[in-house]
Design an enzyme around this catalytic site. Structure first.
Site, short mmCIF file in Angstrom:
data_model
loop_
_atom_site.label_atom_id
_atom_site.label_comp_id
_atom_site.label_asym_id
_atom_site.label_seq_id
_atom_site.Cartn_x
_atom_site.Cartn_y
_atom_site.Cartn_z
N GLU A 113 87.83 30.01 6.16
CA GLU A 113 88.22 30.27 7.56
C GLU A 113 87.23 31.23 8.24
O GLU A 113 87.58 32.31 8.71
CB GLU A 113 89.66 30.78 7.63
CG GLU A 113 90.64 29.69 7.24
CD GLU A 113 92.10 30.00 7.50
OE1 GLU A 113 92.44 31.18 7.64
OE2 GLU A 113 92.89 29.06 7.55
N GLU A 119 93.58 23.03 3.20
CA GLU A 119 94.84 23.79 3.23
C GLU A 119 95.78 23.09 4.20
O GLU A 119 95.41 22.82 5.33
CB GLU A 119 94.64 25.22 3.74
CG GLU A 119 93.98 26.15 2.77
CD GLU A 119 93.91 27.59 3.31
OE1 GLU A 119 94.80 28.01 4.06
OE2 GLU A 119 92.94 28.27 2.96
C1 BG6 Z 1 95.16 30.47 5.80
C2 BG6 Z 1 94.45 31.27 4.73
O1 BG6 Z 1 94.91 31.04 7.04
O2 BG6 Z 1 96.54 30.45 5.81
C3 BG6 Z 1 95.26 31.51 3.47
O3 BG6 Z 1 93.21 30.70 4.38
C4 BG6 Z 1 96.70 31.79 3.84
O4 BG6 Z 1 94.68 32.53 2.73
C5 BG6 Z 1 97.26 30.60 4.58
O5 BG6 Z 1 97.51 32.12 2.75
C6 BG6 Z 1 98.72 30.71 4.94
O6 BG6 Z 1 98.94 31.90 5.65
P1 BG6 Z 1 100.03 32.95 5.19
O7 BG6 Z 1 99.82 34.11 6.08
O8 BG6 Z 1 101.34 32.28 5.40
O9 BG6 Z 1 99.76 33.24 3.76
#
Ligand code: BG6
Length: 493
Positions: free
Chosen positions: A201, A390
């Site tokens: 990111e 992701e």
């Molecule tokens: C992404 C990141 O922005 O979102 C991850 O790359 C992160 O590291 C994921 O865990 C989900 O966000 P969160 O804040 O719910 O863990």
């Protein structure tokens, strides 16, 4: 119709949220090791423990507008709880966890290497052999189960020493330290790792706890220079990786914040264009085209920002364009030129609440069709292969008396997104290499530092205060994803 035969069905994690063992095996401190836990549902923020230039200490609340003043450094205060220190302890459970990933049938597993496990301070001459050996074992174990490792070189991670001594990425020297780290791991894992991501990111790398720089808000010149150093390091790494092994597939990774204009009022449409350029297009343009776009140069002109470059930098950016685009997709956002209505949640940015979408427990708008739109926009604009690295649902899971976990909400979320992904491939002709669900197993939330916000297929017994046995349990979604993979995406029931 359907998914390509070699489609990389996988799942993802990140070292600072999963690995633990924060001082084991010669690992050094990372800035993330100074960030406390929080509680998103109850609005309890995360903090960094800070020592200021005058010697006083304090707890700095993370969030929009937060910055460390010049001369301040983060430190570990023994009285605080820092979730990254143990996280969900991959460091001591890697064999067991990879066996579970193998049982699920994962074709790929995304993880990040902890920079401070390889170079504990970041500026050493020699790497830490014990750290290198740790990942050797991990990659060998993955291959035992036919799992392709997909490795992020940097996931929201900066050695604390580089932050304290060099002001993190504000210093040009850090570009060279990163390249040394990149060269070390690319050489060591040649033949074991083929798919790489330079920075996770990259479009969110703006705050101290991710890039180790002070004055992030009050000194736009310094922040722009730090971002330039990161983009340059990424481009140089891409080139180096191709020299080390022509088989390496090098990607950049960014958070795809799909955004809609709130109305057809041209002011809203312009606001959305500005937002898109600032928050994502700029990073994509540099990584995919190899130069800073005009709208960014004009912005610098207006703000009086002048990047300090060295000879050969422009060529390095041009030579280091990526082989594929990796991105995270969680939610979309709505942009308005004027403040209206209720704010929505989201990873890093919410915008106006979208009345057409349902939301997660953490108020992130759920938008599966947005994923198809995102895939099409990216493919149309850059014509580079794509990889979703992701996508997932953060939710509270309940363990039943018999130990089972019925996470049908997660299955429902993933099923809807996979359907849209399939349409992007078979109806729109998008080239998509793979899909990595966030997350393979329960890990600490990056945004809130909680454990209760769970994303995994595998439950880990641990709570927000760090209590628990760390025992692993398969959720219903584990069995469901196994079926999805075995049928190459045909059986989504
Ligand atoms: C992404 C990141 O922005 O979102 C991850 O790359 C992160 O590291 C994921 O865990 C989900 O966000 P969160 O804040 O719910 O863990």
């Amino acid at each position: 119709m359907g998914f390509p035969k070699d489609f990389l069905w996988g799942a993802a994690t990140a070292a600072n949220q999963y690995e633990g063992g924060y001082l084991s095996g010669g690992k050094g401190l990372s800035v993330q090791d100074t960030v406390t836990g929080g509680d998103g549902i109850h609005g309890i923020p995360r903090y960094i423990s800070v020592r200021y230039a005058d010697g006083t200490t304090g707890m700095l609340k993370l969030g929009m507008g937060c910055e460390l003043p010049a001369g301040a450094v983060a430190y570990v205060d023994e009285k605080q709880y820092y979730p990254s220190h143990v996280a969900t302890d991959f460091y001591h459970h890697w064999k067991e966890d990879i066996a579970l990933f193998g049982e699920m049938g994962l074709k790929s597993f995304r993880l990040s290497i902890n920079w401070t496990r390889i170079f504990p301070n970041g500026d050493e001459e020699e790497p830490n052999e014990e750290g290198l050996r740790f990942y050797d074992q991990v990659f060998d174990e993955c291959h035992k189960y036919g799992i392709e490792p997909l490795v992020s070189m940097n996931h929201f991670d900066c050695p604390l020493h580089l932050a304290s001594e060099y002001d993190g990425w504000a210093s040009r020297k850090v570009v060279d330290f990163f390249l040394k780290y990149a060269e070390t791991i690319l050489t060591r894992y040649k033949g074991k790792v083929r798919y790489w991501i330079t920075f996770n990111e990259v479009n969110f790398l703006r705050s101290y706890h991710m890039i180790g720089i002070t004055e992030t808000e009050s000194n736009p010149q310094k922040l722009a220079q730090a971002i330039y150093h990161i983009l340059l390091a990424s481009a140089k790494t891409v080139r180096l990786a191709h020299e080390i092994d022509a088989d390496n597939r090098m990607g950049m990774m960014f958070a795809y914040l799909l955004s809609y204009a709130n109305t057809c009022n041209p002011d809203d449409v312009l606001a959305e264009l500005d937002f898109s350029r600032d928050i994502k297009d700029f990073y994509l343009d540099v990584h995919c085209r190899g130069y800073y776009p005009n709208y960014k140069l004009k912005e610098f002109e207006r703000k009086g920002i002048r990047l300090v470059k060295e000879e050969g930098d422009d060529q390095a950016l041009r030579d280091g364009t990526v082989d594929y685009i990796a991105f995270s997709y969680y939610n979309s956002s709505v942009i308005s030129s004027a403040p209206v209505g209720e704010e929505a949640g989201g990873n890093h940015f919410g915008g106006v609440k979208n009345p057409y979408l349902e939301s997660s427990e953490w108020s992130w708008g759920i938008d599966p069709k947005g994923m198809r739109i995102a895939l099409n926009k990216l493919w149309d604009k850059y014509q580079k292969p794509l990889m979703i690295v992701e996508n997932g649902l953060g939710a509270k899971d309940r363990v039943e008396e018999d130990g089972s976990i019925h996470d049908d909400y997660r299955i429902d979320f993933l099923r809807k997104h996979i359907r849209e992904m399939e349409k992007a491939i078979s109806l729109d002709g998008v080239e998509l290499w793979g899909y990595q669900v966030w997350s393979a197993i329960d890990i600490v939330s990056a945004g809130t530092g909680e454990m209760r916000k769970r994303y995994g297929f595998i439950y880990v017994d641990k709570d927000d205060d760090g209590n628990g046995t760390l025992e692993r349990t398969r959720k219903d979604s584990f069995y469901w994803y196994k079926k999805v993979i075995a049928s190459n995406g045909e059986d989504l029931d």
